[in-house]
Every structure is written in C-alpha cells, then in structure tokens.
Design a protein around this motif. Sequence first.
Motif, short mmCIF file in Angstrom:
data_model
loop_
_atom_site.label_atom_id
_atom_site.label_comp_id
_atom_site.label_asym_id
_atom_site.label_seq_id
_atom_site.Cartn_x
_atom_site.Cartn_y
_atom_site.Cartn_z
N ARG A 265 0.97 -1.18 -0.05
CA ARG A 265 0.13 0.07 -0.03
C ARG A 265 0.76 1.43 -0.09
O ARG A 265 0.61 2.30 -0.69
CB ARG A 265 -0.96 -0.05 1.25
N THR A 268 2.50 1.65 -3.37
CA THR A 268 1.20 2.36 -4.46
C THR A 268 1.04 3.59 -4.28
O THR A 268 1.03 4.36 -5.16
CB THR A 268 0.01 1.32 -4.27
N LYS A 269 0.98 3.91 -3.05
CA LYS A 269 0.70 5.21 -2.75
C LYS A 269 1.91 6.13 -3.22
O LYS A 269 1.56 7.46 -3.54
CB LYS A 269 0.31 5.43 -1.18
N TRP A 273 1.63 9.07 -5.76
CA TRP A 273 2.22 10.60 -5.50
C TRP A 273 3.24 10.87 -6.32
O TRP A 273 3.23 11.98 -7.14
CB TRP A 273 2.66 10.63 -4.09
#
Length: 305
Positions: A265, A268-269, A273
């Motif tokens: 997670r 992916t974040k 970004w």
Amino acid sequence: MCLSRIQSLRLVAVLEDCSHQLEILGHILAMRIRRERPAQEKAKLRKLTRDCEYISQLMSKLHLELEEKQCFSSLLQAVEEVEQRRRDTNMKREEMKQVDKRRQTLLKQQEELQQKTLKLQVIHHEANKKDHLLKMRSKENIKENDTGLQLRKIQSETSQAEALLEGQLELLKKQLKEEVRVHEESQKFLLKQHEELQQLLHELQKHTEQMVQEKSKQLHNMCFKKDLNLDRLEDMKMKFKEMEQMVMEDREEQEKLYQQQARIRAATKLQAWWRGCIVRRGLCGFKKAEKGKKGNKKERRKKKK
C-alpha cells in the motif's frame, strides 16, 4: 531642746565627719567579712556592720533635724528606744530564768512523783499477793468440805452419760445397717451400668471399624481419581501448549502478511504521488510514453481481431 543656728551648724559638720568615718569603717568591715575567717569572728563583724548602719541612719535623721529644726529630739528618741530594748531584753532574760527555774522544779516534782508511784506499786503488789494467798486458803477449805457432794454429782453425771452413750450406740448401729444396704444396692446398680456400657462400647468399636474401612476405600478411590485427573491435566497442558504455539505461529504469519500488505500500500501510494508530481510539473516524456503505450495496445488489439 532647741539650739542656735551656729551650734546646729557645728554639730552638722561633726555629724558629717562621723558619717564619713562610719562609711569607711563599713567598707573595712565588709572587706574583712569577705575574707576567709572563723564563723565567730564573721558573726561579730556582721553585728558591727549592722550597728554602724543603724548609727549612720540615726546620724542622717539628726543631720536633717538640725538643719531644719535646730533640735535633736530624734537622738533622744533613739536613746529611749535603745534603753527600752535593753529593758525588754533584760525582762526576757529574767523571764527565761524564771521559766528555767520552774522547769527544774517541775522535773524535781516529776522525779518525786515517779518514786512515790514506784513505792505505791510495790505496796499494791504485796497487797495483791496477800489477797491471793487468802483466796487460795479459803478455796482449799471449801474444797475439803465439798468433796463428798462432788463425788455424788460425778457418779450421777457418769450414769447419765452412760445411758446417753448406749442410746447413741444403738442409733449408730441402725445407721450402719442402713448404709450397708444402700451400699449393696448402689453396687448392683453400678454393675448393671458397667455391663451396659461394655456392650455399648463393643457396638461402637464395630461401627468405628466399619466406618474406617469405608473411609479407607473412599480414600483409595479418591487417590485413584486424583491420579487420573492429574494425567488428564498433564495431557491438557501439553495440548494447551501445542495450541498456544500454533496460535503464536498464526499470529506471526498474520503480522508478516499485514506488514507486506502495508508495504504494498505504501509503495502504491508513493508511486501515485510520484506520478501526480510528474504530471503537475509537465514532464512530457512520461506522457508520450503513456500515449505510445496506449497506441501499441490499440494496434495489438487490431492485430488480434
């Protein structure tokens, strides 16, 4: 008695000189008293100091009186007081002498009275002895006359006493028989009670033996059950440890999975970004690459068709 002014002044000057000399004498006496001296000498010196103080007081009064009134009545008054004191002391001495004389006379009288009382006691003692002797003689005479009567009285009293003793003896025999009968009955009763108690004791012993056997069996069964329960408890402990180990392993695996998912997670974040930053800053290379990729995808789809 009044004096002239000149006479009074002369006397005042003399008195001042005397007062100074008395002060000097008082200081000398005080210094002597402070030094180590015998007790009698110190007492004499203290008496002299008191006399000097008294004379100085009189002289001061006389000094004031001569200056103000030109007379010396205070001196005459002091002389009268001294004479009165001497008279009083002489009277006291005479009274003390008289008291001593009376005391001596009383002591002599007491001694005489004591001697007289001793003599009277001796006389009284002798008189008592004489009276006692007379009484003893009179009693002996009376006894000699009354011996016959006394013998008769004694015989009658002895006969009466014998009769009373015989009656008491018969009563005692009856009481003894009654006590023997009561003793036999009580002995029989006690024997019966003893037999009954023996039987009861035998029954209680049997009952206790049975109870002991039953309790021993119950104890054996309880021990056997206790051993079984202990074995079961050991098995349960082993199973519990195994289950606990399995639970711990599951928890560790779940934690690892949770950490991997969290990392994915986060990655992916971070990628999202980063892409957003590139798009906002207008980096075209990334856009063209994306368009090229999209065109390639469309061509591939067409070829497949």
